[in-house]
Design a protein around this motif. Structure first.
Motif, mmCIF file in Angstrom:
data_model
loop_
_atom_site.group_PDB
_atom_site.id
_atom_site.type_symbol
_atom_site.label_atom_id
_atom_site.label_comp_id
_atom_site.label_asym_id
_atom_site.label_seq_id
_atom_site.Cartn_x
_atom_site.Cartn_y
_atom_site.Cartn_z
ATOM 1 N N LEU A 256 0.873 -1.172 0.000
ATOM 2 C CA LEU A 256 0.000 0.000 0.000
ATOM 3 C C LEU A 256 0.910 1.222 0.000
ATOM 4 C CD1 LEU A 256 -2.695 -1.187 2.547
ATOM 5 C CD2 LEU A 256 -3.014 -0.832 0.081
ATOM 6 N N VAL A 257 0.713 2.080 -0.972
ATOM 7 C CA VAL A 257 1.585 3.235 -1.157
ATOM 8 C C VAL A 257 0.857 4.491 -0.709
ATOM 9 C CG1 VAL A 257 2.975 4.546 -2.797
ATOM 10 C CG2 VAL A 257 2.659 2.082 -3.127
ATOM 11 N N SER A 258 1.475 5.258 0.189
ATOM 12 C CA SER A 258 0.886 6.507 0.663
ATOM 13 C C SER A 258 0.938 7.545 -0.462
ATOM 14 C CB SER A 258 1.649 7.018 1.890
ATOM 15 O OG SER A 258 1.113 8.245 2.331
ATOM 16 N N THR A 259 -0.202 8.123 -0.809
ATOM 17 C CA THR A 259 -0.254 9.080 -1.915
ATOM 18 C C THR A 259 0.087 10.494 -1.488
ATOM 19 O OG1 THR A 259 -2.628 9.449 -1.573
ATOM 20 C CG2 THR A 259 -1.984 7.702 -3.122
ATOM 21 N N ARG A 260 0.292 10.706 -0.189
ATOM 22 C CA ARG A 260 0.658 12.036 0.327
ATOM 23 C C ARG A 260 1.333 11.864 1.677
ATOM 24 N NH1 ARG A 260 -3.042 13.015 4.367
ATOM 25 N NH2 ARG A 260 -5.126 12.082 4.131
ATOM 26 N N VAL A 266 -2.743 4.743 15.561
ATOM 27 C CA VAL A 266 -3.253 3.420 15.899
ATOM 28 C C VAL A 266 -3.144 3.275 17.404
ATOM 29 C CG1 VAL A 266 -3.036 0.937 15.562
ATOM 30 C CG2 VAL A 266 -2.439 2.492 13.690
ATOM 31 N N ALA A 267 -4.272 3.099 18.052
ATOM 32 C CA ALA A 267 -4.310 2.990 19.516
ATOM 33 C C ALA A 267 -3.583 4.159 20.177
ATOM 34 C CB ALA A 267 -3.721 1.662 19.965
ATOM 35 N N GLY A 268 -3.745 5.343 19.614
ATOM 36 C CA GLY A 268 -3.153 6.546 20.177
ATOM 37 C C GLY A 268 -1.705 6.781 19.811
ATOM 38 N N ARG A 269 -1.068 5.862 19.110
ATOM 39 C CA ARG A 269 0.322 6.030 18.706
ATOM 40 C C ARG A 269 0.402 6.582 17.291
ATOM 41 N NH1 ARG A 269 4.244 1.057 19.800
ATOM 42 N NH2 ARG A 269 5.489 2.405 18.454
ATOM 43 N N PRO A 270 1.159 7.659 17.088
ATOM 44 C CA PRO A 270 1.247 8.262 15.750
ATOM 45 C C PRO A 270 2.335 7.607 14.900
ATOM 46 C CG PRO A 270 2.394 9.636 17.333
ATOM 47 C CD PRO A 270 1.844 8.479 18.105
ATOM 48 N N PHE A 271 2.052 7.495 13.613
ATOM 49 C CA PHE A 271 3.016 6.980 12.644
ATOM 50 C C PHE A 271 3.000 7.892 11.424
ATOM 51 C CE2 PHE A 271 1.624 3.367 15.140
ATOM 52 C CZ PHE A 271 2.829 2.761 15.496
ATOM 53 N N GLU A 272 4.186 8.335 11.023
ATOM 54 C CA GLU A 272 4.306 9.254 9.895
ATOM 55 C C GLU A 272 4.544 8.482 8.594
ATOM 56 O OE1 GLU A 272 3.865 12.464 10.140
ATOM 57 O OE2 GLU A 272 3.842 12.634 12.346
ATOM 58 N N PHE A 273 3.845 8.882 7.551
ATOM 59 C CA PHE A 273 4.051 8.347 6.206
ATOM 60 C C PHE A 273 4.456 9.490 5.291
ATOM 61 C CE2 PHE A 273 1.481 4.992 7.953
ATOM 62 C CZ PHE A 273 1.830 3.837 7.257
ATOM 63 N N ALA A 274 5.552 9.314 4.583
ATOM 64 C CA ALA A 274 5.939 10.282 3.558
ATOM 65 C C ALA A 274 5.160 9.989 2.279
ATOM 66 C CB ALA A 274 7.436 10.189 3.285
ATOM 67 N N ALA A 275 5.036 10.987 1.427
ATOM 68 C CA ALA A 275 4.416 10.758 0.122
ATOM 69 C C ALA A 275 5.229 9.710 -0.639
ATOM 70 C CB ALA A 275 4.360 12.061 -0.669
ATOM 71 N N GLY A 276 4.560 8.698 -1.128
ATOM 72 C CA GLY A 276 5.234 7.623 -1.849
ATOM 73 C C GLY A 276 5.783 6.526 -0.968
ATOM 74 N N GLU A 277 5.669 6.643 0.352
ATOM 75 C CA GLU A 277 6.188 5.602 1.244
ATOM 76 C C GLU A 277 5.350 4.336 1.129
ATOM 77 O OE1 GLU A 277 7.507 4.890 5.915
ATOM 78 O OE2 GLU A 277 6.695 6.840 5.286
ATOM 79 N N VAL A 278 6.036 3.217 1.274
ATOM 80 C CA VAL A 278 5.426 1.904 1.052
ATOM 81 C C VAL A 278 5.150 1.205 2.380
ATOM 82 C CG1 VAL A 278 5.978 -0.422 0.229
ATOM 83 C CG2 VAL A 278 6.359 1.556 -1.248
ATOM 84 N N LEU A 279 3.952 0.642 2.505
ATOM 85 C CA LEU A 279 3.595 -0.259 3.592
ATOM 86 C C LEU A 279 3.448 -1.650 2.966
ATOM 87 C CD1 LEU A 279 2.481 -1.058 6.431
ATOM 88 C CD2 LEU A 279 0.244 -0.228 5.666
#
Length: 332
Positions: A256-260, A266-279
């Motif tokens: 799954l690729v972040s488009t932005r 998730v459960a109050g914990r933040p996770f940063e995704f860069a544009a184009g980053e892959v999960l």
């Protein structure tokens, strides 16, 4: 309810296990989520739809192999089998084997999706009224006890693992799973396993990027599940499906690729995704016959028989544990 359908045994992981796995995976430099969490009820339904797509060759090819060679497989397995299907899903391929087995002792479907498991087990029990059907809800990669049939003596434990699911595991984990299965079926036991074979990039990538977008829905449904069950806040529309062939690793990598650029909680914990980053959500490893033989032998099996389709796209392999069958009770 059919009289031959036993009470379901439930070893399924609870939400705390899923939360732990997801938080750990999202904290890694290469974010990933274990593919077993695809299979809520909606995910299981979508996967069934994928298996009927024209681009998705594994299911119809494996079914063809079972139709052509099922009698040979059943003869090789012998009478009195306790057939333990790992990740049974809709159990459609199972009927091709069960109908040919000689006096099987029991059928034990193991599946993490409770609703899907019960529906499939009820269908098998209705179609095979003389067969004891004993469903187990569990993550089959973790230990669980096998239910004991009441009507027939178990002559041999046989793990049935169709669908090339072994390819979803990294090589080390695949080796561990094969070794654990080898121990649990015991001396004289066996494993009948579907193994997808290495082939050209175009065929592989089409199979995981279907024109109708069903695989994309299946992939994105994982985020829908995390939002619903773990209180996450993924913006599903801000991710897109991608599947690519990694030739060096001999695997399809589903992502799954972040488009932005975005922040997800998730459960109050933040996770940063860069544009184009892959999960990464799934690996699907493909094997040459020689590589899989080495993997199986390292786990304690010997490859007794291999059946393939005329095009050499897929294989069903019979792995046997050396030694005479002894006590057939146990867990997996």
């Amino acid at each position: 309810m059919s009289e031959n359908l036993g009470t379901m045994t439930d070893f399924s992981p609870d939400d705390s296990v899923m939360l732990k796995d997801v938080l750990r995976g999202l904290a890694l430099p290469q974010k990933n989520i274990p593919s077993l969490y695809f299979y809520d009820q909606r995910g299981s339904e979508l996967f069934d739809a994928i298996t009927e797509l024209p681009e998705y060759y594994p299911t119809r090819t494996e079914i063809g192999i079972l139709e052509r060679h099922g009698a040979e497989m059943a003869a090789a397995l012998g009478p009195g089998v306790r057939l333990i299907e790992l990740g049974s899903g809709s159990a459609l391929k199972t009927e091709l084997l069960l109908g040919r087995l000689e006096d099987p002792a029991a059928y034990v479907p193991v599946e993490i999706s409770r609703e899907h498991l019960l529906a499939a087990a009820a269908r098998i029990a209705a179609d095979f009224p003389d067969l004891e059907v004993m469903p187990v809800t569990a993550d089959f990669t973790e230990p669980f006890d096998l239910p004991e049939p009441a009507r027939r003596r178990v002559e041999r434990n046989v793990a049935f693992f169709p669908g090339s699911t072994i390819g979803n595991f990294p090589r080390g984990m695949a080796a561990d799973l094969l070794a654990a299965t080898c121990r649990e079926v015991g001396a004289g036991g066996a494993m009948l396993i579907g193994v997808d074979l290495v082939k050209d990039r175009a065929t592989l990538e089409r199979a995981y990027n279907d024109a109708a977008g069903v695989t994309a829905q299946f992939n994105l449904n994982l985020l829908v599940r995390l939002n619903r069950e773990l209180g996450a806040d993924f913006d599903v529309a801000a991710f897109r499906h991608q599947a690519v062939w990694d030739e060096d690793a001999a695997r399809i990598e589903m992502r799954l690729v972040s488009t932005r650029a975005q922040r997800v909680q998730v459960a109050g914990r933040p996770f940063e995704f860069a544009a184009g980053e892959v999960l990464v959500t799934e690996y699907s490893h493909k094997y040459t016959p020689a590589v899989f033989r080495s993997l199986a032998e390292g786990a304690g099996f010997r490859v007794a028989r291999t059946w393939t389709d005329p095009e050499g796209l897929f294989s069903v392999q019979l792995l046997e544990v050396p030694g005479a069958a002894q006590d057939s009770s146990g867990g997996t």
